[in-house]
Design a protein around this motif. Structure first.
Motif, PDB file in Angstrom:
ATOM      1  N   THR B  47       0.831  -1.211   0.000  1.00  0.00           N
ATOM      2  CA  THR B  47       0.000   0.000   0.000  1.00  0.00           C
ATOM      3  C   THR B  47       0.864   1.259   0.000  1.00  0.00           C
ATOM      4  OG1 THR B  47      -1.572  -1.254   1.345  1.00  0.00           O
ATOM      5  CG2 THR B  47      -1.943   1.117   1.156  1.00  0.00           C
ATOM      6  N   ILE B  48       1.903   1.269   0.833  1.00  0.00           N
ATOM      7  CA  ILE B  48       2.729   2.470   0.960  1.00  0.00           C
ATOM      8  C   ILE B  48       3.524   2.713  -0.327  1.00  0.00           C
ATOM      9  CG2 ILE B  48       4.601   3.566   2.270  1.00  0.00           C
ATOM     10  CD1 ILE B  48       1.855   3.172   3.747  1.00  0.00           C
ATOM     11  N   ILE B  49       4.066   1.613  -0.898  1.00  0.00           N
ATOM     12  CA  ILE B  49       4.832   1.767  -2.143  1.00  0.00           C
ATOM     13  C   ILE B  49       3.933   2.296  -3.245  1.00  0.00           C
ATOM     14  CG2 ILE B  49       6.074   0.488  -3.942  1.00  0.00           C
ATOM     15  CD1 ILE B  49       7.141  -1.308  -1.656  1.00  0.00           C
ATOM     16  N   VAL B  50       2.717   1.744  -3.334  1.00  0.00           N
ATOM     17  CA  VAL B  50       1.766   2.210  -4.348  1.00  0.00           C
ATOM     18  C   VAL B  50       1.440   3.676  -4.115  1.00  0.00           C
ATOM     19  CG1 VAL B  50      -0.575   1.938  -5.223  1.00  0.00           C
ATOM     20  CG2 VAL B  50       0.812  -0.080  -4.728  1.00  0.00           C
ATOM     21  N   LEU B  51       1.237   4.020  -2.866  1.00  0.00           N
ATOM     22  CA  LEU B  51       0.920   5.415  -2.535  1.00  0.00           C
ATOM     23  C   LEU B  51       2.002   6.357  -3.048  1.00  0.00           C
ATOM     24  CD1 LEU B  51      -0.794   7.492  -0.757  1.00  0.00           C
ATOM     25  CD2 LEU B  51       0.886   7.044   1.024  1.00  0.00           C
ATOM     26  N   ILE B 159      11.635  -1.665   5.283  1.00  0.00           N
ATOM     27  CA  ILE B 159      11.530  -2.560   4.123  1.00  0.00           C
ATOM     28  C   ILE B 159      11.016  -1.778   2.909  1.00  0.00           C
ATOM     29  CG2 ILE B 159      10.408  -4.624   3.182  1.00  0.00           C
ATOM     30  CD1 ILE B 159      10.230  -5.690   6.047  1.00  0.00           C
ATOM     31  N   ALA B 160       9.954  -0.990   3.124  1.00  0.00           N
ATOM     32  CA  ALA B 160       9.366  -0.226   2.017  1.00  0.00           C
ATOM     33  C   ALA B 160      10.402   0.712   1.405  1.00  0.00           C
ATOM     34  CB  ALA B 160       8.159   0.567   2.515  1.00  0.00           C
ATOM     35  N   ARG B 161      11.230   1.317   2.282  1.00  0.00           N
ATOM     36  CA  ARG B 161      12.232   2.247   1.767  1.00  0.00           C
ATOM     37  C   ARG B 161      13.257   1.504   0.906  1.00  0.00           C
ATOM     38  NH1 ARG B 161      15.581   5.960   5.826  1.00  0.00           N
ATOM     39  NH2 ARG B 161      16.462   3.898   6.287  1.00  0.00           N
ATOM     40  N   ALA B 162      13.673   0.315   1.375  1.00  0.00           N
ATOM     41  CA  ALA B 162      14.634  -0.476   0.598  1.00  0.00           C
ATOM     42  C   ALA B 162      14.051  -0.841  -0.763  1.00  0.00           C
ATOM     43  CB  ALA B 162      15.011  -1.739   1.380  1.00  0.00           C
ATOM     44  N   VAL B 163      12.774  -1.252  -0.759  1.00  0.00           N
ATOM     45  CA  VAL B 163      12.137  -1.615  -2.028  1.00  0.00           C
ATOM     46  C   VAL B 163      12.076  -0.392  -2.945  1.00  0.00           C
ATOM     47  CG1 VAL B 163      10.020  -2.440  -3.100  1.00  0.00           C
ATOM     48  CG2 VAL B 163      10.811  -3.472  -0.962  1.00  0.00           C
ATOM     49  N   LEU B 164      11.690   0.751  -2.386  1.00  0.00           N
ATOM     50  CA  LEU B 164      11.576   1.966  -3.186  1.00  0.00           C
ATOM     51  C   LEU B 164      12.922   2.373  -3.780  1.00  0.00           C
ATOM     52  CD1 LEU B 164       9.061   3.927  -0.985  1.00  0.00           C
ATOM     53  CD2 LEU B 164       8.770   3.459  -3.423  1.00  0.00           C
ATOM     54  N   ASP B 165      14.011   2.185  -2.970  1.00  0.00           N
ATOM     55  CA  ASP B 165      15.352   2.505  -3.487  1.00  0.00           C
ATOM     56  C   ASP B 165      15.666   1.647  -4.709  1.00  0.00           C
ATOM     57  OD1 ASP B 165      15.703   4.422  -1.643  1.00  0.00           O
ATOM     58  OD2 ASP B 165      16.983   3.234  -0.289  1.00  0.00           O
ATOM     59  N   ARG B 166      15.391   0.335  -4.589  1.00  0.00           N
ATOM     60  CA  ARG B 166      15.618  -0.559  -5.726  1.00  0.00           C
ATOM     61  C   ARG B 166      14.820  -0.099  -6.939  1.00  0.00           C
ATOM     62  NH1 ARG B 166      16.898  -5.905  -3.899  1.00  0.00           N
ATOM     63  NH2 ARG B 166      18.552  -5.586  -2.376  1.00  0.00           N
TER      64      ARG B 166
END
Lengths: 360, 182, 119
Positions: B47-51, B159-166
């Motif tokens: 949800t946060i990544i999509v946001l 975790i969300a931040r790591a995914v977003l960085d990738r």
């Protein structure tokens, strides 16, 4: 953008607005977490007893109004209906003793008429006209009497005078007694009436969920948030809780027991609920619990059914229109109406014998 | 009669992301939990990544689809679990919506995740109290639940931040309109 | 981490001690007894710790004992000792009173099994 405002200003206004909304939302979340539906407890020493008030989810102002109202009203009732300290009631009794009628205000008329109706419905087992008998046994004082019990012939003499509520006749403003030995003692009625009044005051203050418990006898309205009120019934035979019932809407729970006021003399216990037929403390039941909407009715019925005892209570309950009764006899057996049996939850071990009477 | 639905790229994206969130949701519901009701809320990461990538409206779709379809698959649809889940999702989406409209540099993944986790728990707590267990003893649990929520929020945020960085490294799926969206 | 992130994380962490104080504060596990004189609370004690204490009322000193999660009057300067006869109180909502000395005990707790007691 609004006309006449530069885009720059409009942007600032929007930003400020968003900031404000965010802060408001954050504040709402925090207060939502910290606002717990408020359960308010309060004890008042009035009416010669401890009145315990529980209120669920009401604002402080309403609570203060209700509490002040109850204190004032119960103090007034206490002064008016006290059975042995100088009161309106003792003045009425004085007039009766002299064969005279007494002028009584409208509320007094209502109370005495209602007490008369209940007494007649109970077949005279609830008999507030036997004040002399109660006084003779020494219960017209704050402290427990020391004994000895009064001489049998004096008791018999008073019983033979047969004071009854039906001896009272009412005109528009006055009450007269056809029997000079009628002395009123509203002990088994006044507490119920007081609790009814207190609940009326609570309601008038805009409170919907409350319990008023006057020295163990109570009336409850509404509920405790999402669940009914839970009432514990103390074990008459010993410590702890015998059973519990759930109450919602508007109901009174009254218990009369032989353990409330008593004295021991030479190995015999004499308690304060006098059987008006014999003039001696009612023998046979330890306690009677009654649930009924009206507190005054429940109060009178609990006394009448304790006097009636395990043999006759069901008949008297039917006459009085009482559907929820639990009687504990001297052998600690429980006698109940079917309706009561369906809602009573026994705590711990269920009592040895449960006798369910035919539904009235 | 054949019914043809016109689907857009946006619809496809929502479907794919919702499928991802549902998978995590189901995997998580199979995990044993030490205290009933306490879950790490890993599906919140999606949800946060999509946001942050596609905007709030897409996040609402993904989160609500996740709750409804997820509960249908697990078999909790319209049960208390579902009401708790839906209530938590709706409340946290509302708070995320407000937070995403903050001026300045805005909120990052950690802030969003902490906000979402806390709102989720707070909303679920109130639903549980009012609908299911109206017992004052429940309030004893609230501090513990909120502590768990803060920790879960921080963990999922990292975790969300790591995914977003990738994602930004590969510049995958970045929607040109996302920057323009609120 | 943006500035907004820091604000959110710090205020979230700061909220927690406040919540513990609000819902765990002075509510030791189990119930408490409130002691009232003339209807006003004069002290509160946890039922978790065995103790004995005295409270002064208009007539004199009332003695109260907490033992094994229960509480009772052990003595009071009244004639009929109804308060002492009431015995041990344990459940939330139970109360005992020495009316002559205007001292009363009420058991209260977060986890009240009963809202009030009928007797």
């Amino acid at each position: 953008m609004t006309t006449g405002t530069s885009p720059m200003t409009a942007n600032r206004i929007t930003q400020a607005f968003r900031c404000a909304v965010t802060l408001l939302a954050a504040a709402l979340i925090v207060t939502a977490c910290s606002h717990r539906p408020h359960e308010h407890h309060e004890q008042l020493v009035v009416f010669g007893t401890l009145v315990d008030i529980t209120i669920f989810d009401a604002d402080d102002k309403s609570i203060a109004r209700a509490s002040a109202g109850i204190t004032a009203d119960l103090n007034r009732l206490h002064r008016t209906w006290h059975a042995w300290e100088t009161s309106t009631l003792t003045a009425i009794n004085d007039r009766f003793a002299h064969g005279e009628g007494a002028i009584v205000d409208a509320e007094g008329m209502r109370i005495l008429r209602r007490a008369q109706e209940l007494s007649i419905a109970s077949g005279g087992l609830f008999n507030p006209a036997v004040g002399k008998l109660i006084g003779l046994w020494g219960f017209h004082q704050d402290d427990a009497p020391k004994g000895p019990p009064p001489p049998a012939e004096v008791v018999a003499e008073l019983v033979a005078k047969n004071p009854q509520m039906s001896d009272l006749t009412f005109s528009d403003t006055a009450v007269t007694s056809g029997n000079p030995d009628v002395q009123l003692d509203l002990g088994a009625f006044a507490k119920g009436y007081a609790v009814d009044r207190a609940i009326g005051i609570v309601r008038a203050a805009g409170i919907e969920n409350a319990i008023v418990n006057a020295g163990g006898d109570l009336r409850a309205i509404g509920r405790h948030g999402g669940r009914p009120w839970r009432i514990g019934i103390r074990n008459p035979g010993g410590p702890g809780i015998l059973a519990s019932v759930e109450v919602t809407g508007d109901e009174s729970v009254f218990t009369s027991g032989n353990y409330e006021r008593y004295f021991d003399y030479e190995g015999t216990r004499y308690h304060h609920i006098i059987d008006p037929r014999s003039g001696y403390p009612a023998d046979g039941a330890t306690s009677v619990t009654v649930i009924h909407t009206n507190g005054a009715t429940a109060d009178a019925a609990a006394t009448a059914l304790l006097v009636a005892g395990p043999e006759h209570w069901a008949n008297v309950a039917r006459q009085m229109g009482i559907e929820n009764v639990m009687l504990v006899d001297k052998g600690n057996n429980i006698h109940m109406t079917l309706k009561m049996a369906q809602r009573v939850q026994f705590e711990g071990e269920a009592p040895s014998v449960v006798i369910v009477a035919d539904p009235p | 009669m054949q019914l043809t639905l016109q689907t857009t790229r946006e619809d496809h994206r929502i479907a794919w992301l919702a499928a991802l969130a549902i998978t995590i949701h189901i995997a998580e519901s199979a995990l044993p939990s030490p205290i009933p009701g306490i879950k790490p809320g890993l599906a919140n990461i999606v949800t946060i990544i999509v946001l942050m990538q596609f905007g709030w409206t897409t996040a609402v779709w993904v989160a609500l689809l996740r709750v409804v379809v997820g509960s249908l698959l697990v078999g909790t649809f319209l049960t208390p679990t579902f009401m708790l889940s839906l209530g938590g999702a709706v409340a946290s989406l509302a708070v995320l919506g407000i937070a995403s409209r903050l001026p300045g540099r805005g909120v990052g993944p950690v802030g969003y995740c902490v906000l979402a986790a806390m709102t989720h728990i707070a909303a679920q707590f109130w639903i549980a109290y009012w609908l299911f267990i109206p017992h004052d003893a429940l309030f004893h649990l609230l501090p513990v639940l909120m502590t768990a929520a803060v920790i879960a929020g921080l963990v999922t945020g990292v975790i969300a931040r790591a995914v977003l960085d990738r994602l930004s490294d590969t510049d995958y799926g970045r929607h040109p309109a996302a920057a323009a969206a609120d | 981490m943006t500035r907004a992130d820091w604000v959110i994380v710090i205020s979230a962490v700061a909220l927690l001690p406040f919540l513990y104080a609000l819902y765990w504060g002075n509510a030791a596990p189990g119930d408490r007894v409130l002691v009232l004189v003339n209807g006003k609370q004069v002290l509160a004690a946890s039922l978790a710790t065995d103790t004995e204490f005295t409270v002064d009322g208009p007539l004199g000193t009332s003695h109260i004992k907490v033992h094994g999660g229960q509480v009772r009057f052990t003595d009071s300067p009244c004639a009929n000792k109804l308060c002492v006869h009431t015995g041990w109180l344990q459940h939330g909502g139970e109360f005992a009173a020495c009316l002559p000395n205007r001292v009363s005990l009420v058991v209260s707790g977060l986890n009240n099994r009963y809202d009030t007691i009928n007797f």
